[in-house]
Design an enzyme around this catalytic site. Structure first.
Site, PDB file in Angstrom:
ATOM      1  N   CYS A   1       0.851  -1.200   0.000  1.00 49.20           N
ATOM      2  CA  CYS A   1       0.000   0.000   0.000  1.00 49.20           C
ATOM      3  C   CYS A   1       0.879   1.238   0.000  1.00 49.20           C
ATOM      4  O   CYS A   1       1.368   1.668   1.032  1.00 49.20           O
ATOM      5  CB  CYS A   1      -0.938   0.015   1.201  1.00 49.20           C
ATOM      6  SG  CYS A   1      -2.131   1.362   1.114  1.00 49.20           S
ATOM      7  N   LEU A   2       1.122   1.762  -1.176  1.00 43.14           N
ATOM      8  CA  LEU A   2       1.911   2.984  -1.303  1.00 43.14           C
ATOM      9  C   LEU A   2       1.129   3.868  -2.264  1.00 43.14           C
ATOM     10  O   LEU A   2       0.837   3.454  -3.384  1.00 43.14           O
ATOM     11  CB  LEU A   2       3.310   2.638  -1.859  1.00 43.14           C
ATOM     12  CG  LEU A   2       4.265   3.810  -2.085  1.00 43.14           C
ATOM     13  CD1 LEU A   2       4.600   4.492  -0.757  1.00 43.14           C
ATOM     14  CD2 LEU A   2       5.546   3.330  -2.749  1.00 43.14           C
TER      15      LEU A   2
END
Lengths: 433, 179
Positions: free
Chosen positions: B106-107
């Site tokens: 999750c970036l």
């Protein structure tokens, strides 16, 4: 009212049959045989222009929502040698707007059915269908056309044809193939005229595109609020846990699996609105198509094709946006060429080198060349890394090539040179003597 | 076509046509790679020198919770790059608030905040940042994120334990310690 309706309906087949006669050029001849205050100074009005139009080969890419409109418009405005490429077959959901197709055509190639329809309907026009991907055709194929009109729904395909047409441009004027690109998205659309290497190209404007709707991974994983979040969860996170292959977005079984997972998750979170149709829409990134927007954009694209082909009046320079989602607004502007465009902003350098030249010698020559001013260049062909100055690991892997002969490494391929001193890159054509 | 052809004649151009064409995505990746400037904590690895669209990145954080570990990511750059971001996955099973057990990361710049002006270098720096500053408010591994905010010391111990190949809450993780 009903009677009238029935009357009109029953008279329709007759109406159509009377229209199958060969179209005479009366509708276009006034604009092509006389000049007016807006005519280009190079325009020579004459019946020969009509003949030239009829002799010109024009390529239509895409036989879908825009493509059907484009084919119809071109066939009715004096173009007679039309080719059409499309890789798709007809789906039942196409029939509401892709008017060249009938229920009995479902499953058949779009290009073939569309060509057959126009050929039957507009006498004197010959449409040649090509069922396949644009990438399957080589430069010689594209070289035979004077003009290309696109009605595509994919960015990848647009980038490909744009780069191909830029690459075709050589010394002779005929190698410059104007590209007229139409595109729609719901009530919005655009049409533009691209003169490869002269005006701004598709790649120049890549950063203007609306990014695809994506949701943060953590929202999908933990806090879904929309039906789309549940569908993304099922397709992005759950699918790879259960299958080793990619989901086939056209396969009913695969889509059903994703749909059912998404529905169960939606229920768990009290979210409504997960349907099979939405599931397919989200995973295939389908944007609702509106028939009238397609008609507007196709009409504009075809008018530009006609103007570019005949020089009768000035053509669009070079971008027309149409926005029908909040009343109506259109705006025409000249999109600027990007000097550092990776496709059209690239300089081409031809170098003749003796047979004994090694890759290292070639790099030295590039560094000494005042036209390039490169410092520490990386060189690749489409399929091979010749020498990559960075990152370190690639440098080590490609260092061995430095002592090899350029003639043996490169063959007839073109070399792409990147360097910090170059705005983007350099196309290098090496002629080994 | 008269107008176009005369425009063309006015423009002095020189060109050659190629057999196999370099795609715009390839061009951009070559440019990004040749301009890569990575700190000594990150290294790339190319299974094949010819294929620059598929490679791996190794991150060795030099501070923070994850110091002493070596984390491997796969990068896949598709033909729609840079309109679409590269696809990045963590190749090991790690205990991290922003990485799930399947290696999804999750970036923000890998999904909703991606822009074509961002480079491969920016993505790599972003990945390293996740190890220096894990973000508990954007969790992919909810347990890890919860632990990080609820009990920082316990979280720290869990990270150390998981990095050595131990189990946390019944889940066994890959040993990622630098040998």
């Amino acid at each position: 009212m009903h009677e009238l309706h029935d009357q009109i309906w029953t008279s329709l087949p007759n109406l159509f049959s009377t229209m199958t006669a060969v179209r005479n050029p009366y509708s276009i001849s006034p604009v092509l045989t006389t000049s007016g205050p807006f005519s280009d100074e190079e325009f020579a009005p004459s019946p020969d222009v009509i003949t030239a139009l009829a002799d010109m080969s024009i390529l239509v890419i895409g036989a879908g929502g825009l493509g059907c409109e484009i084919l119809k418009n071109l066939a009715l405005s004096g173009f007679k040698k039309i080719h059409v490429i499309d890789m798709d077959t007809i789906d039942i959901s196409n029939l509401n707007r892709q008017f060249l197709f009938r229920p009995s055509d479902v499953g058949k190639p779009k290009s073939e059915v569309a060509a057959e329809f126009i050929n039957r309907r507009v006498a004197g026009v010959h449409v040649t269908p090509h069922f396949g991907k644009i990438q399957d055709f080589d430069n010689d194929f594209y070289m035979q056309f004077t003009l290309v009109v696109c009605g595509l729904d994919s960015i990848e395909a647009r980038r490909w044809i744009n780069a191909t047409l830029v690459g075709l441009v050589g010394d002779s004027p005929e190698t410059l193939k104007p590209l007229i690109d139409g595109g729609t998205e719901g009530f919005k659309g655009q049409s533009r005229v691209i003169l490869p290497t002269i005006t701004s190209c598709y790649e120049c404007s890549l950063d203007m595109l609306t990014p695809q709707t994506t949701f943060p991974m953590c929202t999908i994983a933990n806090t879904p609020r929309l039906p789309e979040h549940c569908i993304e969860w099922a397709s992005v996170l759950e699918w790879p846990k259960h299958f080793d292959r990619k989901a086939d977005n056209d396969d009913v079984e695969d889509v059903t699996w994703i749909f059912e997972q998404a529905r169960a998750r939606a229920e768990q979170f009290g979210i409504e609105g997960v349907t099979y149709q939405l599931t397919q829409g989200v995973i295939k990134n389908i944007i609702p198509a509106i028939a009238s927007t397609n008609a507007i954009i196709a009409a504009s694209s075809c008018n530009e094709a006609f103007k570019v082909a005949t020089t009768c009046v000035p053509f669009l320079n070079n971008y027309m946006m149409y926005s029908g989602n909040n009343s109506v607004y259109t705006y025409t502007f000249q999109h600027q060429k990007r000097p550092d465009c990776p496709v059209c902003g690239v300089q081409v350098l031809r170098l003749a080198v003796p047979k004994s030249t090694t890759l290292e010698n070639l790099i030295e020559r590039l560094k000494e060349n005042p036209a390039t001013k490169v410092k520490n260049p990386s060189l690749r062909t489409a399929s091979k890394s010749l020498y990559m100055a960075s990152p370190k690991e690639l440098e080590e892997m490609t260092r061995g090539n430095l002592v090899k002969l350029v003639g043996e490494l490169v063959g007839e391929e073109e070399v792409t040179v990147t360097d910090e001193a170059l705005p983007f890159s350099l196309r290098l054509v090496v002629d080994v003597e | 076509m008269l107008k176009i052809w005369s425009m063309k004649e006015k423009q002095a151009a020189e060109g050659g046509s190629a057999k196999k064409k370099v795609t715009a995505a390839q061009l951009r990746v070559q440019k990004d790679l040749s301009e890569l400037s990575l700190p000594s904590t990150m290294k790339t690895h190319f299974p094949s020198a010819e294929d620059i669209m598929n490679f791996e990145l190794t991150v060795r954080p030099d501070e923070g919770f994850y110091q002493g570990g070596e984390f491997r990511f796969s990068f896949y750059v598709n033909p729609n790059f840079p309109h679409e971001p590269p696809k990045v996955k963590c190749l090991q099973k790690v205990y991290h608030p922003n990485i799930d057990l399947e290696g999804n990361v999750c970036l923000n710049i890998l999904r909703e905040d991606w822009k074509p002006v961002l480079s491969l270098n920016a993505v790599m720096i972003g990945l390293q940042y996740l190890f220096l500053e894990p973000n508990a408010s954007d969790p992919l591994n909810k347990d890890a994120a919860h632990q990080m905010t609820a009990n920082r010391e316990e979280f720290k111990r869990n990270v150390k334990h998981s990095m050595a190949g131990g189990s946390v809450a019944g889940e066994r993780f890959d040993c990622v310690l630098i040998k």
